[in-house]
Design a protein around this motif. Structure first.
Motif, PDB file in Angstrom:
ATOM      1  N   ASN A 446      52.761  30.767  45.132  1.00  0.00           N
ATOM      2  CA  ASN A 446      52.390  31.892  45.384  1.00  0.00           C
ATOM      3  C   ASN A 446      52.142  32.402  43.924  1.00  0.00           C
ATOM      4  OD1 ASN A 446      52.559  32.794  48.362  1.00  0.00           O
ATOM      5  ND2 ASN A 446      54.386  31.601  48.007  1.00  0.00           N
ATOM      6  N   HIS A 448      50.610  36.399  42.688  1.00  0.00           N
ATOM      7  CA  HIS A 448      50.006  37.664  42.958  1.00  0.00           C
ATOM      8  C   HIS A 448      49.685  37.822  44.552  1.00  0.00           C
ATOM      9  CE1 HIS A 448      49.509  37.759  38.694  1.00  0.00           C
ATOM     10  NE2 HIS A 448      48.516  37.086  38.550  1.00  0.00           N
ATOM     11  N   ARG A 449      50.750  37.413  45.492  1.00  0.00           N
ATOM     12  CA  ARG A 449      50.786  37.477  46.654  1.00  0.00           C
ATOM     13  C   ARG A 449      49.849  36.590  47.486  1.00  0.00           C
ATOM     14  NH1 ARG A 449      52.217  43.951  47.580  1.00  0.00           N
ATOM     15  NH2 ARG A 449      54.110  43.880  46.369  1.00  0.00           N
ATOM     16  N   ARG A 450      49.069  35.535  46.491  1.00  0.00           N
ATOM     17  CA  ARG A 450      48.418  34.549  47.415  1.00  0.00           C
ATOM     18  C   ARG A 450      48.846  33.230  47.435  1.00  0.00           C
ATOM     19  NH1 ARG A 450      42.878  36.368  47.144  1.00  0.00           N
ATOM     20  NH2 ARG A 450      42.456  38.253  46.194  1.00  0.00           N
TER      21      ARG A 450
END
Length: 518
Positions: A446, A448-450
Motif C-alpha cells: 500500500n 498513500h492508501r492505494r
C-alpha cells in the motif's frame, strides 16, 4: 472517740428510709423514671477497706499488670535480638567457580544455533558507562539479519532516534529532541526521514550491532579448549534457573575483549550476555525470549520481502499497458529520496515529462542542506546549476520544486552517469518503450492508501522495482544502489509544465552561392 459525722454511705452502715421513700410512687412520675434509671444502672462495687497502717486503698490487678509489662519487655528484647541477628547473618558461600561440565560446554556451543532457530527476540543493550552510555531497546531478527532499535542514553548524540540495520547497512531516523531514555519502537515504523548512516568501525554502535548479529549462526561453534570454559555460578531469570558460563569470545564476537559471560538455561537459550568492546567499554545484552514480533524493514531497506512469483494475467495486462497509460497522462510530479551513499543522502522534488522525455528537479544533500542544485535529465545527459537564492523553498527533508520556467543559461553538463541518472532514465523510460529484463511480482503493498503491486525487473547491471496501482499507473520507482539501499522516486501522474531543454534553433538560411564573372 466517736466521730461527729453521722453515719453515711462511706461507712458501710445502711441508713433508715425516710418517709418520702416509703410513700408509693405513681407510675410515670419523674421520681418513678429516676428509680427505673437507677435500677438499670449496674450495681456499684464497694471498694476494699483502706489499709489500717497507710490509710491507702490498694489497686485492683496491679500484680497482673506488672506481669504483662514484664512479658512485653521480654518480647521486645527477643525481637530486637532477632533483628540484630538477621542483619548480621551472612549466607553460606556459594559454590566456587569451576571448570564447565561437558553438558555446559555443549549448551554454550549450541547457543548460536538456538538463537537462529528461535528467529528473533527482544533486546535491551547497554553500551559504555557514565556520560558515554548508550542504550538500545527493540528487537533483533536473526533469521532475516535485521535489527530495529530505539537509540537513547546520555552518549547517543547524533544517533539518538530510531535505527534499522542489517549486517551491511544501517539507516537512521534521527530525533535529537527525543527523551534520553529509549522506549520500545513502534511496530509499524515511520515511513519518512530515514537516511543512510555511516557507523564507525571502532567504538559507537557499529561493534554493538556486530555483536548482536553475531549471536546467531546456522551451525554450532567449534569445540575449543575445554579448560577455557568456566562455570561461574547460578542465577534466575524470569523464574527460570540459568547457569553463568564464561568463555573466550568465539564466532562473530571475536572482537569482544575479556571473557564474555553468558546466562544460559537448560535448553541452550541465551538470556543475558556481559562483555566488553574496544572503544566502547562494557556491554550488557538482555534478551526477552517471549517478545518476538515479526519485523518490517523500512522502505530504504526494501520493505517486507513478500513471496516473489510470476505475474498473474491481470498484473501482466497492467504491466504491458503501462507505457501507454503514462504517456496518456503526460507526466508526473515526483519526490526523490535517494540514500546513494553514506555521505550522500539526496532529497529532491520536481517533474517528469513523458512527452518531452525530460526530468527537472531541485536536489539537496542532507549533509549540506543549505546547498540546493537544479538538475535536468534529458537525452541521456545530465545538466546542473546552483539554485538561485531565494527561489527554492522547502526544507532538507522536503525540498521545494524548482523555479519555472527553467533558467535558459548557466547549465553545466555532468558527464558521469551516476545512480541518480540511472533512476531518472528508468522513470523516463517507463513512458517509452518500457523496461526490459526479468520480471516478477515481489509482493502486494500500500502506498498513500492505494493498493499496488511491486514488480521487480532485473538486468545484468540494475535491479528496479515498479509500484503499479490497480489503474495501471506508476506510483513509485525504486533502484537498488551500490550501498545496498533503495533509492525512491514517488510519482503522482498528471499534467506537468514543459521542463525539457529548449529545442535547438535550426541553422539560419544562407543565400545560395551565385557565379560571378569577371
Amino acid at each position: 472517740m466517736t466521730s461527729s459525722a453521722g453515719p453515711g454511705p462511706s461507712s458501710g452502715v445502711p441508713t433508715p428510709a425516710t418517709a418520702a421513700d416509703r410513700l408509693p410512687v405513681p407510675p410515670g412520675s419523674r421520681r418513678s423514671r429516676r428509680a427505673a434509671s437507677a435500677a438499670d444502672r449496674p450495681p456499684e462495687v464497694t471498694p476494699p477497706p483502706a489499709d489500717a497502717q497507710t490509710g491507702t486503698i490498694p489497686r485492683v490487678g496491679a500484680g497482673r499488670r506488672r506481669t504483662v509489662l514484664v512479658l512485653l519487655a521480654m518480647v521486645a528484647v527477643l525481637a530486637a535480638g532477632g533483628l540484630v541477628a538477621g542483619l548480621s547473618w551472612t549466607p553460606e558461600p556459594s559454590e566456587p567457580p569451576r571448570a564447565a561440565t561437558a553438558d555446559e560446554r555443549a549448551r554454550l556451543s549450541a547457543m548460536r544455533v538456538t538463537n537462529y532457530r528461535d528467529l528473533r527476540a527482544g533486546v535491551h543493550v547497554t553500551a559504555g558507562a557514565g556520560a558515554t552510555r548508550v542504550e538500545l531497546v527493540g528487537w533483533v531478527d536473526w533469521s532475516r539479519s535485521l535489527a530495529y532499535l530505539d537509540v537513547g542514553g546520555p552518549g547517543a548524540g547524533a544517533e539518538r532516534g530510531l535505527l534499522q540495520a542489517t549486517p551491511a547497512v544501517t539507516v537512521l531516523r534521527p530525533d535529537p529532541d527525543a527523551v534520553p531514555t529509549p522506549a520500545t519502537p513502534p511496530l509499524v515504523p515511520p515511513a519518512d526521514r530515514w537516511r543512510l548512516h555511516d557507523l564507525p568501525v571502532n567504538g559507537g554502535l557499529g561493534p554493538v550491532l556486530d555483536l548482536l548479529f553475531g549471536l546467531a549462526a546456522d551451525r554450532p561453534d567449534p569445540a575449543g579448549d575445554p579448560a577455557a570454559v568456566r562455570w561461574i555460578g547460578r542465577d534466575t531469570v524470569e523464574a527460570e534457573p540459568v547457569d553463568i558460563l564464561q568463555a573466550p569470545a568465539t564466532g562473530a564476537d571475536r572482537g569482544a575483549g575479556g571473557q564474555p559471560r553468558h546466562w544460559l538455561d537448560r535448553d541452550a537459550r541465551l538470556h543475558r550476555l556481559e562483555s566488553a568492546l574496544p572503544g566502547t567499554g562494557p556491554v550488557t545484552v538482555v534478551l526477552n525470549r517471549t517478545d518476538r514480533p515479526t519485523l518490517r524493514p523500512v522502505d530504504p531497506l526494501g520493505g517486507h520481502p513478500g513471496l516473489p512469483r510470476v505475474l498473474g494475467p491481470a498484473e501482466q495486462g497492467r504491466w504491458d499497458r503501462l507505457p501507454a497509460r503514462l504517456r496518456a497522462r503526460g507526466g508526473a510530479t515526483v519526490t526523490l529520496t535517494a540514500p546513494v551513499g553514506t555521505r550522500t543522502n539526496l532529497r529532491g522534488s520536481g517533474w517528469v515529462d513523458w512527452i518531452g522525455r525530460a526530468a527537472y528537479l531541485t536536489v539537496t544533500d542532507l549533509v549540506v542542506p543549505d546547498r540546493r542544485t537544479l538538475l535536468r535529465r534529458a537525452g541521456g545527459r545530465t545538466t546542473r546549476q546552483a539554485a538561485p537564492a531565494g527561489v527554492v523553498g522547502g526544507t532538507a527533508e522536503a525540498t521545494g520544486r524548482p523555479p519555472l520556467p527553467p533558467p535558459a543559461r548557466g547549465w553545466r553538463t555532468d558527464p558521469a552517469r551516476d545512480e541518480l541518472a540511472v533512476l531518472l532514465d528508468a522513470a523516463l523510460g517507463a513512458g517509452g518503450a518500457g523496461p526490459a529484463g526479468t520480471v516478477r511480482r515481489i509482493r502486494g503493498d500500500n502506498l498513500h492508501r492505494r493498493a499496488v503491486d511491486v514488480v521487480e525487473v532485473r538486468t545484468a547491471r540494475t535491479v528496479l522495482r515498479y509500484w503499479i496501482d490497480r489503474d495501471g499507473l506508476l506510483r513509485r520507482l525504486e533502484l537498488r544502489t551500490g550501498a545496498g539501499v533503495w533509492a525512491q522516486l514517488d510519482l503522482s501522474p498528471g499534467r506537468v509544465p514543459r521542463v525539457g531543454p529548449a529545442p535547438a534553433r535550426p541553422p539560419s538560411a544562407r543565400p545560395p552561392a551565385t557565379a560571378t564573372g569577371r
